[in-house]
Motif scaffolding. Structure first.
Motif, PDB file in Angstrom:
ATOM      1  N   GLN A  94       0.821  -1.259   0.124  1.00 22.60           N
ATOM      2  CA  GLN A  94      -0.304  -0.265   0.047  1.00 22.60           C
ATOM      3  C   GLN A  94       0.585   1.202   0.402  1.00 22.60           C
ATOM      4  O   GLN A  94       1.950   1.061   0.239  1.00 22.60           O
ATOM      5  CB  GLN A  94      -0.476   0.078   1.091  1.00 22.60           C
TER       6      GLN A  94
ATOM      7  N   LYS B 177     -11.808   2.108  -0.957  1.00 26.04           N
ATOM      8  CA  LYS B 177     -10.767   0.668   0.471  1.00 26.04           C
ATOM      9  C   LYS B 177     -12.095   0.082   0.495  1.00 26.04           C
ATOM     10  O   LYS B 177     -11.464  -1.503   0.495  1.00 26.04           O
ATOM     11  CB  LYS B 177     -11.881   1.672   1.772  1.00 26.04           C
TER      12      LYS B 177
ATOM     13  N   SER C 267       1.759  -5.618   4.264  1.00 23.30           N
ATOM     14  CA  SER C 267       1.040  -4.490   5.227  1.00 23.30           C
ATOM     15  C   SER C 267       1.435  -4.166   6.216  1.00 23.30           C
ATOM     16  O   SER C 267       1.867  -4.829   7.582  1.00 23.30           O
ATOM     17  CB  SER C 267      -0.509  -4.763   4.935  1.00 23.30           C
TER      18      SER C 267
ATOM     19  N   ASP D   5      -5.560  -5.077   7.896  1.00 24.23           N
ATOM     20  CA  ASP D   5      -6.063  -5.407   6.685  1.00 24.23           C
ATOM     21  C   ASP D   5      -5.211  -6.816   6.777  1.00 24.23           C
ATOM     22  O   ASP D   5      -5.801  -7.427   5.531  1.00 24.23           O
ATOM     23  CB  ASP D   5      -5.559  -4.565   5.722  1.00 24.23           C
TER      24      ASP D   5
ATOM     25  N   GLU E  76      -7.463  -9.909   7.188  1.00 25.26           N
ATOM     26  CA  GLU E  76      -8.780  -9.616   6.316  1.00 25.26           C
ATOM     27  C   GLU E  76      -8.322  -9.920   5.465  1.00 25.26           C
ATOM     28  O   GLU E  76      -9.274 -11.033   4.608  1.00 25.26           O
ATOM     29  CB  GLU E  76      -8.908  -8.262   6.458  1.00 25.26           C
TER      30      GLU E  76
END
Length: 316
Positions: A16, A101, A118, A123, A126
């Motif tokens: 990211q 998002k 990340s 995140d 998930e």
């Protein structure tokens, strides 16, 4: 080996943009300034160093890292600045993805990302629960001496525990969601580990730009040995193994300074008390762990043993 090489392609890793660049200084920067380096900068440079060595070894090499950058909810101005900043810093970014998002997981899935890296624990969890290989970007691998060597740590606790053992973690206060994340991590990370193993075997035992480690935080010596055995079955030659028996991970991580910390979501459970961690390690696992080498003889270059600071154990 040639057949193995010809079957493989780029190993795509997604980052990211807020990990690659320091966004806190955007408002203070001039329009002509490139975005400052973020915590993932050392990782990208280490990946590029591995790619360079692979190409030096074989100009037809197909198993190379490809870093892709994902940005969520960005203005057109920021999008342009992200692309220009990557070029300014000499970062080799294969693709840029700009999405909403709520589209993050679908973007990772449809592009067949082999690893989502990340610093955001939510995140990572998930992604794992969605069946997407994911790991923590360790915030600390930014010194000059680690820029030229990519270090990956696999969790011996997650890999080494059997299915039944993972189910029993509910007795020690782990939630059903956490246990589900552990199981998902073990399943979906196999492909990444296999590819890392193939890449590691391109180099010799000495002076490799890629280092693979196993860190068993609170499992017994048998869990550590099981993790090493599983990784060997996946084709991963482990360079270093650390079996801590409930001792804090911080000191080891501060020395190793990994870029990738595949912990199956454990990084988000730092409130797990030392007493509970020790209760998860069978009696024979406390104290000396050097004989885990005997359980899984092979190519582990270094196996460190750590004695827990707190010797009192909770009843088993």
């Amino acid at each position: 080996m040639e057949d193995e090489k010809n079957r493989t392609g780029p190993l795509m890793i997604a980052l990211q943009y807020n990990d690659l660049f320091d966004l806190d200084s955007i408002s203070a920067s001039r329009d002509t300034d490139a975005l400052p380096k973020g915590r993932a900068f050392a990782f990208v440079k280490a990946v590029q160093a591995v790619n360079e060595r692979l190409v030096e070894r074989s100009r037809t090499e197909s198993l190379l890292f490809e870093v892709v950058l994902i940005a969520k909810e960005c203005s057109e101005e920021i999008k342009m600045k992200i692309v220009e900043s990557a070029k300014h810093h000499g970062l080799e970014i294969g693709k840029f993805f700009f999405c909403k998002k709520e589209e993050l997981m679908n973007t990772l899935r449809t592009n067949k990302v082999k690893l989502f890296l990340s610093a955001e624990g939510e995140d990572v969890c998930e992604a794992l629960q969605s069946g997407i290989p994911a790991a923590s970007l360790y915030d600390g691998a930014d010194d000059d001496h680690v820029l030229g060597r990519l270090k990956v740590i696999f969790s011996g606790d997650v890999i080494g525990f059997s299915e039944d053992s993972l189910d029993s973690l509910s007795d020690f206060g782990f939630s059903e969601t956490q246990i589900k994340t552990f199981k998902a991590a073990k399943i979906c990370m196999k492909e990444f580990a296999v590819l890392i193993g193939q890449m590691r075997r391109r180099f010799g035992q000495e002076n490799s730009p890629l280092c693979t480690c196993v860190l068993t935080s609170w499992g017994s010596r048998n869990v550590c040995a099981s993790a090493l055995k599983t990784l060997r079955e996946w084709g991963v030659d482990v360079d270093e193994a650390f079996c801590l028996a409930g001792a804090p991970c911080g000191p080891i991580l501060a020395v190793v300074k990994p870029h990738v910390l595949w912990d199956g979501g454990l990084n988000n459970m730092r409130d797990l008390s030392a007493q509970r961690a020790l209760s998860l390690a069978p009696a024979e696992g406390q104290g000396r762990f050097t004989d885990c080498m005997g359980h899984c003889a092979g190519k582990v270059k270094h196996c460190s043993s750590q004695r827990p600071q707190h010797q009192d154990r909770a009843p088993l």
